[in-house]
Design an enzyme around this catalytic site. Structure first.
Site, PDB file in Angstrom:
ATOM      1  CE  LYS A  40       8.324   3.380   5.995  1.00  0.00           C
ATOM      2  NZ  LYS A  40       7.624   2.359   5.150  1.00  0.00           N
ATOM      3  CB  ALA A  42       3.558  11.723   0.948  1.00  0.00           C
ATOM      4  N   GLY A 239       0.193   0.141   6.071  1.00  0.00           N
ATOM      5  CA  GLY A 239       0.328   0.662   7.093  1.00  0.00           C
ATOM      6  C   GLY A 239       0.008   1.991   7.534  1.00  0.00           C
ATOM      7  CG  ASP A 240       2.278   4.321   4.958  1.00  0.00           C
ATOM      8  OD1 ASP A 240       3.421   4.275   6.076  1.00  0.00           O
ATOM      9  OD2 ASP A 240       3.180   4.247   4.019  1.00  0.00           O
ATOM     10  CE  LYS A 273      -8.390   1.049  -6.064  1.00  0.00           C
ATOM     11  NZ  LYS A 273      -8.802   2.252  -5.932  1.00  0.00           N
TER      12      LYS A 273
HETATM   13  O1  RIB Z   1       5.262   2.535   3.324  1.00  0.00           O
HETATM   14  C1  RIB Z   1       5.339   2.809   2.009  1.00  0.00           C
HETATM   15  C2  RIB Z   1       6.368   3.624   1.773  1.00  0.00           C
HETATM   16  O2  RIB Z   1       7.538   3.601   2.431  1.00  0.00           O
HETATM   17  C3  RIB Z   1       6.610   4.080   0.298  1.00  0.00           C
HETATM   18  O3  RIB Z   1       5.724   4.731  -0.408  1.00  0.00           O
HETATM   19  C4  RIB Z   1       7.880   4.443   0.204  1.00  0.00           C
HETATM   20  O4  RIB Z   1       8.328   5.852  -0.239  1.00  0.00           O
HETATM   21  C5  RIB Z   1       8.599   4.290   1.552  1.00  0.00           C
HETATM   22  O5  RIB Z   1       8.762   5.541   2.212  1.00  0.00           O
END
Ligand code: RIB
Length: 291
Positions: A40, A42, A239-240, A273
């Site tokens: 989340k 990165a 969300g990220d 994607k």
């Molecule tokens: O929000 C998605 C992320 O949740 C993924 O990239 C996974 O690594 C987890 O941390």
């Protein structure tokens, strides 16, 4: 433009395409597999960097993962403050069903081995008005939020993966809480309080295909961003993407409604994607997207 500092997880994401999310006790054959950069933290760093903001990631990886640093740098993320741990690099097993839904299991590994002196050294370069992004996949969240708040930074906390105690611990030090709809309900239940009564200035609730809502708790004002209809193939990291693009917009002094619309467009594009960091749209793609 202000700088974005992100204390967050770095995971190797292992994706499995599955016909549906496995039920307890069920064994399923995956129809496809891939691997990429995730976590989340990165993902949020990559999203903010792709949106054009200067981003420094604070985190840790284990041995034999140099490609992870190279990948972050290829997206424009500064990796000076990523430590090397004796714990393994975090990883995530991500099942993605044919309707785009996902189920994730993470091994935190190095993400939970951060040392306070490394964080202090990183933030000694931060300026008042810079932004700190945090999520719930590392150790030292409240300590870092407190340091950042003392510097005069704006602290944005994504309550994912959800843990009411982790939210409670950072609450005194954050300016903005980001939640999805389910997390918002879980938090109100756990704290026995309405979100409007929480001692935080701003709360942003993402509503998946239904858009997002910004609540200014002091005035009671809300801003709603409508959902954007897209063909969803993978909601992982949406969300990220929203959080990273929102932070980048705020670092460029967008108004709340402009920032929400910008982040909403980026998140909508992401779900079209497969993948996580690699699948986060570029600024050019977001600007060209006319839903
Ligand atoms: O929000 C998605 C992320 O949740 C993924 O990239 C996974 O690594 C987890 O941390």
């Amino acid at each position: 433009m202000k700088t974005i500092w992100c204390l967050g997880s770095i995971n190797i994401d292992l994706f499995y395409d599955v016909p549906h999310i496995p039920a307890p006790g069920e064994t399923l054959a995956a129809t496809g597999h891939s691997e990429g950069l995730g976590g989340k933290g990165a993902n949020q760093s990559v999203a903010a960097a792709k949106a054009g903001a200067p981003v420094h990631h604070i985190g840790a990886i284990g041995a034999n993962s140099a490609w992870v640093i190279e990948r972050l740098e290829s997206f424009g993320v500064d990796t000076t403050h990523i430590a090397h741990s004796t714990d393994p690099t975090g990883h995530a097993i991500i099942n993605v069903a044919s309707d785009g839904e996902n189920a994730i299991v993470i091994l935190p590994g190095a993400n939970r081995s951060l040392a306070e002196d490394g964080i202090t050294a990183a933030l000694s370069n931060a300026q008042p008005g810079d932004l700190l992004l945090l999520q719930n996949e590392t150790n030292l969240q409240p300590e870092t939020a407190q340091k950042a708040s003392e510097i005069g930074m704006r602290v944005l906390y994504s309550a994912a993966p959800f843990d009411a105690e982790a939210v409670r611990a950072v609450l005194p030090h954050i300016d903005m809480l980001l939640l999805n709809e389910v997390e918002a309900q879980q938090l109100e239940k756990a704290l026995e309080q309405s979100l409007y009564e929480l001692p935080i200035k701003h709360i942003v609730i993402t509503l998946g295909p239904n858009g997002a809502r910004w609540i200014s708790t002091q005035s009671g004002d809300t801003i709603d961003t409508p959902g954007i209809k897209v063909d969803a193939v993978d909601t992982t990291g949406a969300g990220d993407t929203f959080a990273g693009y929102l932070a980048a917009a705020l670092s460029r002094d967008f108004t709340p409604s402009e920032a929400m619309a910008f982040a909403g467009r980026a998140a909508a594009l992401k779900v079209t994607k497969k993948g996580t960091a690699d699948a986060i749209p570029t600024l050019a793609e977001v600007e060209a997207f006319d839903p």
